[in-house]
Design an enzyme around this catalytic site. Structure first.
Site, PDB file in Angstrom:
ATOM      1  N   GLY A 160       0.456  -5.121   0.587  1.00 22.51           N
ATOM      2  CA  GLY A 160      -0.662  -5.055  -0.350  1.00 22.51           C
ATOM      3  C   GLY A 160      -0.289  -5.602  -1.720  1.00 22.51           C
ATOM      4  O   GLY A 160      -1.157  -6.098  -2.455  1.00 22.51           O
ATOM      5  N   ALA A 169       0.861  -1.179   0.000  1.00 23.73           N
ATOM      6  CA  ALA A 169       0.000   0.000   0.000  1.00 23.73           C
ATOM      7  C   ALA A 169       0.899   1.231   0.000  1.00 23.73           C
ATOM      8  O   ALA A 169       2.073   1.148   0.354  1.00 23.73           O
ATOM      9  CB  ALA A 169      -0.881  -0.018   1.246  1.00 23.73           C
ATOM     10  N   GLU A 177       3.948  -5.835   6.941  1.00 20.67           N
ATOM     11  CA  GLU A 177       3.167  -4.798   7.632  1.00 20.67           C
ATOM     12  C   GLU A 177       3.509  -4.700   9.112  1.00 20.67           C
ATOM     13  O   GLU A 177       3.447  -3.615   9.706  1.00 20.67           O
ATOM     14  CB  GLU A 177       1.666  -5.066   7.473  1.00 20.67           C
TER      15      GLU A 177
HETATM   16  N1  3HC Z   1       4.590   3.433   0.227  1.00 20.33           N
HETATM   17  C1  3HC Z   1       5.094   4.651  -0.063  1.00 20.33           C
HETATM   18  N2  3HC Z   1       6.392   4.878  -0.355  1.00 20.33           N
HETATM   19  C2  3HC Z   1       7.198   3.808  -0.349  1.00 20.33           C
HETATM   20  C3  3HC Z   1       6.754   2.519  -0.056  1.00 20.33           C
HETATM   21  C4  3HC Z   1       5.377   2.339   0.235  1.00 20.33           C
HETATM   22  N3  3HC Z   1       4.856   1.132   0.496  1.00 20.33           N
HETATM   23  N4  3HC Z   1       7.800   1.675  -0.125  1.00 20.33           N
HETATM   24  C5  3HC Z   1       8.861   2.411  -0.450  1.00 20.33           C
HETATM   25  N5  3HC Z   1       8.512   3.695  -0.594  1.00 20.33           N
HETATM   26  C6  3HC Z   1       9.382   4.808  -0.999  1.00 20.33           C
HETATM   27  C7  3HC Z   1      10.444   5.109   0.046  1.00 20.33           C
HETATM   28  O1  3HC Z   1       9.963   5.997   1.019  1.00 20.33           O
HETATM   29  C8  3HC Z   1      11.544   5.704  -0.804  1.00 20.33           C
HETATM   30  O2  3HC Z   1      11.183   7.041  -1.056  1.00 20.33           O
HETATM   31  P1  3HC Z   1      12.324   8.146  -1.201  1.00 20.33           P
HETATM   32  O3  3HC Z   1      13.175   7.720  -2.350  1.00 20.33           O
HETATM   33  O4  3HC Z   1      11.563   9.393  -1.421  1.00 20.33           O
HETATM   34  O5  3HC Z   1      13.066   8.117   0.104  1.00 20.33           O
HETATM   35  C9  3HC Z   1      11.432   4.937  -2.115  1.00 20.33           C
HETATM   36  O6  3HC Z   1      10.115   4.383  -2.128  1.00 20.33           O
HETATM   37  C10 3HC Z   1      12.434   3.828  -2.265  1.00 20.33           C
HETATM   38  O7  3HC Z   1      12.381   3.016  -1.094  1.00 20.33           O
HETATM   39  P2  3HC Z   1      13.718   2.425  -0.431  1.00 20.33           P
HETATM   40  O8  3HC Z   1      14.729   3.491  -0.282  1.00 20.33           O
HETATM   41  O9  3HC Z   1      13.279   1.689   0.770  1.00 20.33           O
HETATM   42  O10 3HC Z   1      14.184   1.460  -1.592  1.00 20.33           O
HETATM   43  P3  3HC Z   1      14.824   0.005  -1.506  1.00 20.33           P
HETATM   44  O11 3HC Z   1      15.068  -0.410  -2.890  1.00 20.33           O
HETATM   45  O12 3HC Z   1      15.933  -0.018  -0.522  1.00 20.33           O
HETATM   46  O13 3HC Z   1      13.686  -0.935  -0.871  1.00 20.33           O
HETATM   47  C11 3HC Z   1      11.507  -1.846  -0.617  1.00 20.33           C
HETATM   48  C12 3HC Z   1      12.530  -1.178  -1.564  1.00 20.33           C
HETATM   49  C13 3HC Z   1      12.037  -3.234  -0.192  1.00 20.33           C
HETATM   50  C14 3HC Z   1      10.233  -2.011  -1.381  1.00 20.33           C
HETATM   51  C15 3HC Z   1      11.331  -0.970   0.631  1.00 20.33           C
HETATM   52  O14 3HC Z   1      11.042   0.359   0.230  1.00 20.33           O
HETATM   53  C16 3HC Z   1      10.222  -1.395   1.537  1.00 20.33           C
HETATM   54  O15 3HC Z   1      10.413  -2.279   2.354  1.00 20.33           O
HETATM   55  N6  3HC Z   1       9.041  -0.764   1.429  1.00 20.33           N
HETATM   56  C17 3HC Z   1       7.944  -0.973   2.322  1.00 20.33           C
HETATM   57  C18 3HC Z   1       7.225  -2.272   2.010  1.00 20.33           C
HETATM   58  C19 3HC Z   1       6.051  -2.420   2.933  1.00 20.33           C
HETATM   59  O16 3HC Z   1       6.140  -2.263   4.132  1.00 20.33           O
HETATM   60  N7  3HC Z   1       4.888  -2.763   2.370  1.00 20.33           N
HETATM   61  C20 3HC Z   1       3.685  -2.888   3.125  1.00 20.33           C
HETATM   62  C21 3HC Z   1       2.985  -1.577   3.173  1.00 20.33           C
HETATM   63  S1  3HC Z   1       1.567  -1.574   4.220  1.00 20.33           S
HETATM   64  C22 3HC Z   1       0.399  -2.395   3.335  1.00 20.33           C
HETATM   65  O17 3HC Z   1       0.665  -2.870   2.279  1.00 20.33           O
HETATM   66  C23 3HC Z   1      -0.961  -2.467   3.952  1.00 20.33           C
HETATM   67  C24 3HC Z   1      -1.830  -3.428   3.218  1.00 20.33           C
HETATM   68  O18 3HC Z   1      -1.785  -4.662   3.873  1.00 20.33           O
HETATM   69  C25 3HC Z   1      -3.258  -2.944   3.177  1.00 20.33           C
END
Ligand code: 3HC
Length: 692
Positions: free
Chosen positions: A105, A66, A128
Site C-alpha cells: 500500500g 497497509a 503482498e
Molecule cells: N503492518 C503492520 N505491522 C507491520 C507491518 C505492516 N505492514 N510491517 C511491519 N510491521 C511491524 C512488524 O510486525 C514489527 O512489529 P514488532 O516490532 O512488534 O515485531 C515491526 O513492524 C518491524 O518490522 P520488522 O521486524 O519486519 O522490521 P524490518 O526493519 O526487519 O523490516 C519491513 C521492515 C521491510 C517493512 C518489513 O516489516 C516488511 O516486510 N513488512 C511488510 C511489508 C508488506 O508486506 N507490505 C504489504 C502489506 S499488505 C498491503 O499493503 C495491502 C495493500 O495492497 C492494500
C-alpha cells in the site's frame, strides 16, 4: 506546523505544502495514517500558499504497506482507494518522498502521486503475494502502466524489493535525491516541476508501456508455465497474474474492479490467513520472554568455523556474505582446500546466474581464510563447530576451544541432535555455549534453530538471535532435547512413512501425498537425495530394515542412480519395480499382510503425530510458543506456508479430530501414539494450539 492528527503534520515550507507521516515502527497505513493523508491533502489543496505537495515520512521508512494487523477487523478510518483518488485528482502536483521501503500500500500511495523522488538506499516493491494477497489499492493496475507487463508480473509474483537505482531506470522513480537529504531534494524537485509547468502525471492515464503485451496472451501463458513449480499450491501468484492481465486488457476502472474482487477473495480465504499468521509468527519468534530487549550484546566482528565440509562451508558463506571475516579450521590441508574450492564454486555459480558480481566473489572469498590450527581462533568473537555428530569428538573440541578462545567469545555447536548441555560441560564456561543448528544447504536455507542450554547466558542468546537476522536467517529459540524441535518432529513423520510402507503403501504413494500436501518432496525422495548410506555400516548390515536391504543391493540413492526410486541420467526419478519387489518380499518375510492404504490415511498418519509431538514439545517447554514451531517447519523443512505450519494447520483440522485418531492408533498400535497432555487439555477446554 499544524498537527493534522496524532500521526500527521502539515507545514507550508516556502511554496510547498509538506505532509509528514509519523507512525512508528513502519508508517503502515493504519486508519490514522489514511485519515491523516486525506486531511493533509485537503489542507494543502486549500492552502493558497502551497503550489505543490510533498508527502514524506519520519522514522526508518516510507509507508511499508497497509497495516496488516487491521486485516479482518472492523473497518475504521478513511477508505484507502478514496484517499488515493483524492491525491491523483489533486489540482496541485503531489510528490512522494521515499526513504527506507515503499512497500505494498505504501508504493500504491506513491503511485497515486504525480511524481516520486527517492534516496539511493530506498527500495520499492509490492510484496503482498508473500501474505497470500495481491496489491489491493490499484497497484496491479498502475505498476504495469509504468514498468510494463513483464516487469510488473515479476514484481507482483516475487514481491521483490527493488533498489531505487533500478526503480529510476524503469521509471518507477522520477528523481534520485542525495542520501540523507530527501526532504531538500523532494522540495527542490516539487518547485522545479511547478516552475517548468510540468503536467500532473496521473499514472492511471498512461498506457504506452503496456502496448507490447496487448493482444499477446502468450506472455501470460509463458510466465505461468515458467513459474509453475515455484507457484505450486499458492493461490496468490495466479490472482496477481490475472490482475496484470486485466490491466493490459481492460480500461483502468474495470481493472480496478477486477483487482478489488480478487483481493477480497484472497483476503477472506484460508491461504492469506495462514500467510499473514506466518508473517507475525516470524517476528514473534524473536521475542524471548526472559531476555529483555536491552540485554547487552556481544560484538561479533570475526567468526571461526570448525569443519570445511558441506555444512561448515555453507555456514562460513553466511558470514562472508555480510562482510564478517571467517576463519575455517580443518584437520587436513586436502579437506581444507576441497572445502574452500566448493565455496568458491558456489559463489561463481551464483555470479554466473547474475546473483552477485565477479568482484563480489573475490570480496567474499577474501573474507574467508583457512587454517589447520585451532589456535587461529584465539582472537575470534564466535566459533561455530560443524564436525560430524559424535559426542566424544565434540567434547574434545569444546575442551580445546575453552583453552584457546578469548573470554567472552561465543562457543556454538551446529549439532542437529546432541545434548548441548553435555557439550557445554566440556568447558569451564557453559554460559558461553549455545547450539546454532543450520539447515543444509546452510548458505540457502532460511532457518536457524538456536538451542539454549541450561546455563547459556542471556547475552549469548540475544546476540545469536540478532546475528541470525544479520545473516538473513529466520531464527527460533529451542530447548535441549533429542533432535530439538525440527528433527524431533521429523522423526515422527519418518517413522510413520516407514510403517506405512511396511503395511501396504509404496514409497511413491507416501511421497505423492506429502508432495500434494505442499512439501517440496516426500520423505523417500528426500532420503534418496541425502543418500541412503548415511550412517549405514556395511559390516553390521543384516537386512533388518528396507534401507539396509537397499544399501546391501548398492542402491544408495540419487548419487548412484538407484535408491527407493530409479533415476535416469538427468536424475529424473521413476518408481522402481525392483524396490517394489524388495518391499513385497520384506513384508512376506516379516509376516505382514499388505493392505490398501488410502491417501487420507497416509496424510493423517504422517502429519497428526507431528502435531501431537509439537504439543509435547510445548508441554516440555522446548519451544516458547506454538507459532515458533510453525516458523521452524516452514523455514527449515518446506512445510507449505499457505497452511500456516503444523500447529496452525492442526488447529484448522480440529484438535478433537486429531486427538481421536491418536487415541485410536494408541489402542491399536501402541504407546508411540500416546496423546500429548496438552492436546487432551486443549480439546477439553475447546482451545487451539496457537495461542491456546
Ligand atoms: N503492518 C503492520 N505491522 C507491520 C507491518 C505492516 N505492514 N510491517 C511491519 N510491521 C511491524 C512488524 O510486525 C514489527 O512489529 P514488532 O516490532 O512488534 O515485531 C515491526 O513492524 C518491524 O518490522 P520488522 O521486524 O519486519 O522490521 P524490518 O526493519 O526487519 O523490516 C519491513 C521492515 C521491510 C517493512 C518489513 O516489516 C516488511 O516486510 N513488512 C511488510 C511489508 C508488506 O508486506 N507490505 C504489504 C502489506 S499488505 C498491503 O499493503 C495491502 C495493500 O495492497 C492494500
Amino acid at each position: 506546523m499544524t498537527a493534522i492528527n496524532a500521526v500527521t503534520d502539515y507545514t507550508l515550507d516556502g511554496d510547498v505544502g509538506v505532509i509528514t507521516l509519523n507512525s512508528p515502527p513502519v508508517n503502515a497505513l493504519s486508519a490514522g495514517v489514511r485519515d491523516g493523508l486525506a486531511l493533509g491533502v485537503a489542507q494543502a489543496l486549500a492552502d493558497p500558499g502551497a503550489r505543490s505537495i510533498v508527502i514524506i515520512c519520519e522514522g526508518r521508512t516510507f509507508i511499508a504497506g497497509a497495516d496488516i494487523s487491521e486485516f479482518g477487523g472492523e473497518r475504521k478510518g478513511a477508505d484507502l482507494l478514496a484517499v488515493m483518488k483524492g491525491m491523483e485528482d489533486a489540482t496541485k502536483p503531489v510528490v512522494a518522498a521515499i526513504h527506507g521501503t515503499a512497500l505494498g500500500g505504501g508504493l500504491e500511495v506513491a503511485l497515486a502521486c504525480h511524481y516520486r523522488v527517492a534516496v539511493p538506499s530506498a527500495k520499492c516493491g509490492l510484496p503482498e503475494v508473500a501474505l497470500g494477497l495481491l496489491p489491493g489499492a490499484g497497484g496491479t493496475q498502475r505498476l504495469p502502466r509504468i514498468v510494463g507487463a513483464q516487469k510488473a508480473l515479476e514484481m507482483v509474483t516475487t514481491g521483490q524489493h527493488v533498489p531505487a537505482k533500478a526503480c529510476l531506470a524503469m521509471g518507477l522513480i522520477d528523481e534520485m535525491a542525495e542520501e540523507g537529504k530527501l526532504r531538500d531534494g523532494a522540495l527542490a524537485f516539487a518547485r522545479r516541476i511547478v516552475a517548468e509547468g510540468r503536467p500532473l502525471k496521473r499514472v492511471r492515464d498512461l498506457s504506452e508501456k503496456m502496448e507490447a503485451a496487448r493482444g499477446h496472451p502468450e506472455i501470460f501463458a509463458d510466465f505461468r508455465k515458467a513459474n509453475a513449480r515455484k507457484f505450486r499450491g499458492f493461490l496468490a501468484p495466479e490472482y496477481n497474474i490475472r490482475c496484470i492481465e486485466a490491466a493490459v486488457n481492460l480500461p483502468f476502472d474495470e481493472g480496478i474492479a477486477t483487482e478489488r474482487k480478487l483481493f477480497m477473495e484472497l483476503m477472506t480465504g484460508p491461504q492469506s490467513a495462514a500467510q499473514r499468521y506466518a508473517f507475525f509468527a516470524e517476528r514473534q519468534a524473536n521475542k524471548i520472554p526472559d531476555v529483555p530487549d536491552d540485554t547487552p550484546l556481544i560484538d561479533v566482528k570475526t567468526v571461526g568455523v570448525i569443519g570445511a565440509g558441506t555444512m561448515g562451508g555453507g555456514i562460513a558463506m553466511n558470514f562472508a556474505n555480510v562482510g564478517i571475516p571467517v576463519t575455517i579450521v580443518e584437520v587436513k590441508q586436502e579437506a581444507l582446500d576441497r572445502g574452500l574450492g566448493v565455496i568458491r564454486k558456489n559463489y561463481e555459480r551464483t555470479a554466473a546466474r547474475g546473483g552477485i558480481t565477479t568482484a563480489d566473489v573475490e570480496t567474499r572469498m577474501s573474507l574467508i581464510s583457512g587454517s589447520l590450527d585451532m589456535d587461529s581462533f584465539a582472537g575470534v568473537d564466535m566459533v561455530i563447530e560443524a564436525v560430524f555428530e559424535r559426542m566424544d569428538v565434540k567434547k574434545d573440541i569444546f575442551g580445546k576451544l575453552d583453552s584457546i578462545c578469548k573470554p567472552g567469545a561465543i562457543l556454538a555447536s551446529n549439532t542437529s541432535y546432541l545434548n548441548v548441555d553435555e557439550i557445554a560441560s566440556a568447558t569451564q564456561r557453559p554460559e558461553a555455549v549455545i547450539g546454532t543448528h543450520f539447515f543444509s544447504p546452510a548458505n540457502v536455507m532460511k532457518l536457524l534453530e538456536i538451542v539454549r542450554g541450561a546455563k547459556t547466558s542471556k547475552s549469548v542468546i540475544a546476540t545469536c538471535m540478532k546475528l541470525a537476522k544479520k545473516i538473513n536467517k529466520v531464527a527460533a529459540l529451542v530447548g535441549v532435547c533429542h533432535g530439538f524441535v525440527g528433527n524431533r518432529m521429523l522423526s515422527q513423520r519418518q517413522r510413520e512413512a516407514n510403517a506405512l510402507v511396511l503395511e501396504g503403501a509404496m514409497p511413491w504413494d507416501v511421497d505423492r501425498v506429502l508432495y500434494d500436501f505442499g512439501f517440496p518432496m516426500g520423505p523417500f525422495a528426500m532420503s534418496d537425495l541425502a543418500g541412503l548410506d548415511i550412517g549405514w555400516v556395511k559390516e553390521e548390515s543384516r537386512g533388518a530394515t528396507l534401507r539396509e536391504c537397499l544399501c546391501e543391493m548398492d542402491r544408495r540413492g540419487q548419487k548412484n542412480g538407484a535408491g527407493f526410486y530409479d533415476y535416469d541420467d538427468n536424475r529424473v526419478s521413476s518408481p522402481s519395480p525392483v524396490v517394489k519387489k524388495v518391499i513385497e518380499d520384506f513384508r512376506a518375510k516379516s509376516g505382514i499382510a499388505s493392505r490398501v492404504i488410502s491417501d487420507d490415511e497416509i496424510r493423517e498418519r504422517c502429519l497428526y503425530p507431528m502435531v501431537n509431538e509439537g504439543a509435547k514439545i510445548l508441554d516440555e517447554g522446548m519451544a516458547i510458543r506454538a507459532s515458533d514451531i510453525d516458523v521452524i517447519w516452514e523455514n527449515g523443512y518446506g512445510w507449505p506456508v499457505y497452511t500456516g505450519g503444523p500447529m496452525f494447520w492442526g488447529d484448522q483440522v480440529g484438535l478433537a479430530k486429531i486427538l481421536a485418531k491418536m487415541k485410536a492408533w494408541q489402542a491399536a498400535m501402541g504407546e508411540v501414539y500416546k496423546p500429548a497432555a496438552r492436546l487432551e487439555r486443549l480439546v477439553a477446554e475447546g482451545k487451539p494450539l496457537v495461542g491456546g
